[in-house]
Design a protein around this motif. Structure first.
Motif, PDB file in Angstrom:
ATOM      1  N   TRP A  30     -27.352   1.251  -6.185  1.00 22.03           N
ATOM      2  CA  TRP A  30     -28.158   1.048  -7.400  1.00 22.03           C
ATOM      3  C   TRP A  30     -29.046  -0.159  -7.136  1.00 22.03           C
ATOM      4  N   LYS A  31     -29.857  -0.547  -8.080  1.00 19.65           N
ATOM      5  CA  LYS A  31     -30.865  -1.560  -7.788  1.00 19.65           C
ATOM      6  C   LYS A  31     -30.277  -2.916  -7.421  1.00 19.65           C
ATOM      7  N   GLY A  32     -29.015  -3.191  -7.846  1.00 20.04           N
ATOM      8  CA  GLY A  32     -28.440  -4.493  -7.557  1.00 20.04           C
ATOM      9  C   GLY A  32     -27.266  -4.483  -6.622  1.00 20.04           C
ATOM     10  N   GLY A  33     -26.926  -3.337  -6.031  1.00 18.62           N
ATOM     11  CA  GLY A  33     -25.780  -3.313  -5.141  1.00 18.62           C
ATOM     12  C   GLY A  33     -25.344  -1.900  -4.813  1.00 18.62           C
ATOM     13  N   ALA A  34     -24.100  -1.756  -4.359  1.00 19.98           N
ATOM     14  CA  ALA A  34     -23.548  -0.462  -3.968  1.00 19.98           C
ATOM     15  C   ALA A  34     -22.034  -0.566  -3.943  1.00 19.98           C
ATOM     16  N   VAL A  35     -21.376   0.592  -3.962  1.00 22.16           N
ATOM     17  CA  VAL A  35     -19.919   0.622  -3.941  1.00 22.16           C
ATOM     18  C   VAL A  35     -19.370  -0.088  -2.710  1.00 22.16           C
ATOM     19  N   ASN A  36     -19.984   0.142  -1.558  1.00 19.61           N
ATOM     20  CA  ASN A  36     -19.464  -0.455  -0.325  1.00 19.61           C
ATOM     21  C   ASN A  36     -20.338  -1.606   0.170  1.00 19.61           C
ATOM     22  N   HIS A  37     -20.853  -2.384  -0.774  1.00 18.25           N
ATOM     23  CA  HIS A  37     -21.557  -3.610  -0.380  1.00 18.25           C
ATOM     24  C   HIS A  37     -20.891  -4.805  -1.043  1.00 18.25           C
ATOM     25  N   THR A  38     -20.350  -5.707  -0.236  1.00 16.81           N
ATOM     26  CA  THR A  38     -19.707  -6.928  -0.726  1.00 16.81           C
ATOM     27  C   THR A  38     -20.613  -8.101  -0.377  1.00 16.81           C
ATOM     28  N   PRO A  39     -21.251  -8.722  -1.365  1.00 15.15           N
ATOM     29  CA  PRO A  39     -22.243  -9.764  -1.055  1.00 15.15           C
ATOM     30  C   PRO A  39     -21.721 -10.863  -0.145  1.00 15.15           C
ATOM     31  N   GLY A  40     -20.504 -11.335  -0.377  1.00 15.08           N
ATOM     32  CA  GLY A  40     -20.010 -12.426   0.456  1.00 15.08           C
ATOM     33  C   GLY A  40     -19.840 -12.047   1.913  1.00 15.08           C
ATOM     34  N   ALA A  41     -19.395 -10.807   2.148  1.00 15.98           N
ATOM     35  CA  ALA A  41     -19.092 -10.371   3.508  1.00 15.98           C
ATOM     36  C   ALA A  41     -20.274  -9.676   4.172  1.00 15.98           C
ATOM     37  N   GLU A  42     -21.126  -9.059   3.376  1.00 10.99           N
ATOM     38  CA  GLU A  42     -22.182  -8.222   3.935  1.00 10.99           C
ATOM     39  C   GLU A  42     -23.591  -8.694   3.596  1.00 10.99           C
ATOM     40  N   GLY A  43     -23.691  -9.891   3.076  1.00 11.49           N
ATOM     41  CA  GLY A  43     -24.995 -10.480   2.877  1.00 11.49           C
ATOM     42  C   GLY A  43     -25.633 -10.129   1.554  1.00 11.49           C
ATOM     43  N   ASP A  44     -26.909 -10.448   1.460  1.00 12.91           N
ATOM     44  CA  ASP A  44     -27.680 -10.246   0.240  1.00 12.91           C
ATOM     45  C   ASP A  44     -28.105  -8.788   0.116  1.00 12.91           C
ATOM     46  N   TRP A  45     -27.837  -8.169  -1.059  1.00  7.93           N
ATOM     47  CA  TRP A  45     -28.168  -6.753  -1.242  1.00  7.93           C
ATOM     48  C   TRP A  45     -29.668  -6.502  -1.156  1.00  7.93           C
ATOM     49  N   SER A  46     -30.467  -7.358  -1.734  1.00  4.00           N
ATOM     50  CA  SER A  46     -31.912  -7.111  -1.719  1.00  4.00           C
ATOM     51  C   SER A  46     -32.451  -7.091  -0.302  1.00  4.00           C
TER      52      SER A  46
END
Length: 547
Positions: free
Chosen positions: A255-271
Motif C-alpha cells: 500500500w502507499k505506506g508499506g507492505a505486509v512483508n516490509h519491516t522499516p527497521g530491518a528493511e529500510g525506508d518504504w518510500s
C-alpha cells in the motif's frame, strides 16, 4: 491515444538459447542463426513493444555493452543503440528509424516512443548496437480513433512466479497470430526470497537474487532474470504488451505506506524501496510512465473499446483487518481521489461500444459462507486473509467498499453500460456479474461484468494442498458459488491465460489451462468460455471459443 488527463508476480537460460527462441519471428533463418552469438553478446534480454496507439508504439530492449554490465551492476559504458521499424521482416521497407543511448543510469535499458505509423497495422522492429542486430520483434498499432473494427483481441495473463514453474502460457500466447496485444494484469515478478513462496522443496527453478528484493539493484536483477525466460522472450517479441503492476512488483500486499512483508527497521525506508521498484519496473517494462510515476492510463481501440488501466498500489490506504468496520470507512481508499475521479470521468465520457477496466484485484463482492474445514488454510493463503474464518479479502475492493460503492453507483446512476472489469491477482479463474448491491442480487440487476484470469504459475488451491487438481477444491467452489449467486463460474486449480475478444455484439473470454506448470513443454487446452452480450451486464456461458 493515451489519456492520463490531469494525472500526468527452468533456471536462467543462456543468452544464446534465449535468442534462438525468437528466431522464428525473423526471416532468413540461416543468416540470423549466424548472428546469434553476437546477439548473445549485445542483446541478452530480447526485445519488446507495448502501449499501442493508432499512430505509434513503444519499443524496448536492453543491451550488454560489456560482459560485466549485468543487470543491477551499475557498470558498463554507454552505448548507442539504433532502432528500425519496417513493414516486412526483411526490413526492405523501413518506415521509421532513430537512435537512443543506453547508459548504466538506466541499467542499459532503452525505449523508443515511435510515432507517425499507420493505425491497425502490423510492423516489425529491431535494434542495432555494436554493429549487430537484435532479434526481430513483431508488433501492431491500435485502430484509428474513429474506426469501427470488427473486433479487437487480447491475451490476458497475471501472476508469474518464477520459482513456481515455467511460463508456458506466455509461449502459447506467442504462438497466436490473432492478438492485438497481451494484457498483463500484474505480479510480473515476485519479490520474495528464494524458497519463501513456494517452500524450497517445491521450487521448480531458483530465481536471483536469492534474497528478498529491497534495493534498486535487487529489482533490476530480478527483472533481468525474467527477461531471460524463453517463453517470456517469445511473448514480448510476438505481441505488444500492455501492463499494470500489482503488489509483488513491490512487496506482498503493498500500500502507499508499506507492505505486509516490509519491516522499516530491518528493511529500510518504504518510500525508497517503492521508488526503487518503480524505477526498475519502468526501465524493464514496455510501459509509458506518467509524470506521476504510475501505471494508470487509458488506451483506445477505435470506437470499439476504451481500456482504462488502474494503479491500485500507489495510492491505497493500509488494508483493514478482516471483520473490521474500517472496510466501510469513506475516508479509506484503494484508488486515491484523483484516480477515481479520472476513472469515473473517463467511463462517463466514453463514446466506445465497450468500457474495459484493467484492475489488478477483484472488484466483485465475495462472501465465503460455509467452507469445508480442510480448505480454510489453503484458501486463506491464496486470498491473503486470516485462517480462522473467511469473511472478505480486504486486499481487494472488498476492503475498500466506499470506493466500490461510489464507482458502481456512478455506472448505475449515469446509465453507463457495457463495462467489463479485467482482473488478475487471485490465482483462480472467475466469471462474475457485478451487482451494485450484492446483498439484493439478483433482485437488483448487475451494473457490470468481470472476467478474472488465473495465474501463470503462482500457487492456487491444489498446489497448496498438493493434491490432484479439481478434486478437493470442488467443495470450495460449490460453497463459494452458493454464497455468491453473481459468481457464474469459478476454477480454483488451473494455471493458464485468457483470450478476450471484443466485438460490437459481445465481449467473450476464453479461459485456457496448461497441462502442468512444472513442465516447460506444457500443452494448453480450453477450460471454459463466458461472454457478456451488449446492453445486458449479464454473464453467460458461451457455446464455443472464439474462432
Amino acid at each position: 491515444m493515451t489519456d492520463h488527463d490531469h494525472i500526468s508476480r527452468r533456471s536462467a537460460v543462456t543468452a544464446v538459447a534465449a535468442t534462438a527462441a525468437l528466431l522464428p519471428l525473423a526471416g532468413a533463418a540461416t543468416a540470423h542463426a549466424q548472428e546469434a552469438p553476437h546477439r548473445a553478446r549485445f542483446f541478452r534480454h530480447g526485445v519488446a513493444s507495448g502501449d499501442p496507439l493508432p499512430d505509434g508504439i513503444l519499443l524496448w530492449t536492453r543491451v550488454t555493452p560489456a560482459d560485466d554490465a549485468t543487470p543491477g551492476s551499475g557498470r558498463g559504458p554507454a552505448a548507442e543503440v539504433a532502432w528500425q521499424v519496417a513493414e516486412d521482416e526483411a526490413f526492405t521497407a523501413v518506415v521509421a528509424h532513430g537512435s537512443v543511448t543506453a547508459t548504466a543510469a538506466a541499467d542499459h535499458t532503452v525505449k523508443a516512443d515511435v510515432r507517425g505509423l499507420r493505425p491497425a497495422t502490423r510492423y516489425y522492429y529491431r535494434f542495432t548496437a555494436g554493429g549487430q542486430h537484435s532479434p526481430v520483434g513483431r508488433t501492431r498499432t491500435a485502430p484509428a480513433t474513429g474506426a469501427a473494427p470488427g473486433s479487437v483481441r487480447f491475451g490476458v495473463v497475471s501472476c508469474a512466479n518464477w520459482e513456481s514453474g515455467y511460463f508456458s502460457p506466455y509461449r502459447h500466447l506467442a504462438a497466436r497470430h490473432d492478438l492485438d496485444a497481451v494484457l498483463h494484469l500484474g505480479d510480473y515478478i515476485y519479490e520474495y526470497k528464494s524458497g519463501e513462496y513456494p517452500a524450497f522443496k517445491y521450487v521448480v527453478r531458483p530465481h536471483s537474487p536469492a534474497h528478498e528484493l529491497l534495493t534498486l539493484a535487487d529489482y533490476r536483477i530480478r527483472h533481468g532474470v525474467h527477461k531471460t525466460d524463453p517463453d517470456a522472450l517469445a511473448m514480448h517479441a510476438a505481441h505488444p504488451v500492455i501492463a499494470i503492476w500489482d503488489d509483488h512488483e513491490f512487496a506482498d500486499n503493498a500500500w502507499k505506506g508499506g507492505a505486509v512483508n516490509h519491516t522499516p527497521g530491518a528493511e529500510g525506508d518504504w518510500s525508497q524501496r517503492m521508488a526503487a521498484a518503480k524505477q526498475a519496473y519502468f526501465e524493464w517494462m514496455p510501459v509509458r510512465p506518467s509524470v506521476a510515476g504510475t501505471t494508470y492510463r487509458r488506451l483506445r481501440f477505435g470506437r470499439l473499446a476504451d481500456l482504462h488501466l488502474l494503479d491500485l498500489r500507489s495510492f491505497r490506504d493500509e488494508q483493514a483487518k478482516t471483520g473490521s468496520s474500517a472496510v466501510d470507512d469513506p475516508g479509506r481508499t484503494i484508488t486515491g481521489r484523483a484516480q477515481l475521479d479520472w476513472l469515473k470521468a473517463g467511463l462517463e465520457r466514453s463514446d466506445t461500444a465497450w468500457r474495459l477496466v484493467g484492475t489488478s484485484v477483484m472488484i466483485s463482492q465475495v462472501a465465503f459462507g460455509s467452507i469445508p474445514a480442510h480448505l480454510l488454510g489453503p484458501l486463506a493463503e491464496v486470498l491473503g486473509i486470516p485462517k480462522e474464518g473467511l469473511a472478505v479479502n480486504t486486499d481487494q475492493w472488498d476492503g475498500y467498499t466506499d470506493d466500490r460503492r461510489e464507482l458502481l453507483a456512478h455506472l448505475s446512476d449515469r446509465g453507463i453500460g457495457n463495462t467489463v472489469f479485467l482482473t488478475g491477482d487471485i490465482h483462480m479463474a472467475w466469471a462474475n456479474e457485478v451487482p451494485r448491491e450484492a446483498a439484493t442480487y439478483p433482485h437488483t440487476p448487475p451494473v457490470a461484468t468481470e472476467f478474472v484470469v488465473t495465474s501463470v504459475t503462482s500457487d492456487n488451491v491444489d498446489d497448496l494442498l498438493h493434491v490432484a487438481p479439481h478434486t478437493v477444491s470442488l467443495a470450495g467452489v460449490a460453497a463459494v458459488r452458493a454464497a455468491n449467486r453473481h459468481v457464474k463460474w469459478l476454477d480454483m486449480d488451473s494455471h493458464g491465460y485468457g483470450v478476450l475478444d471484443v466485438s460490437a455484439e459481445r465481449t467473450q473470454m476464453d479461459y485456457y489451462g496448461v497441462s502442468d506448470k512444472t513442465d516447460p513443454d506444457a500443452t494448453s487446452a480450453l477450460l471454459r468460455s463466458y461472454r457478456t452480450l451488449t446492453g445486458t451486464q449479464r454473464m453467460e456461458k458461451a457455446d464455443r471459443p472464439i474462432a
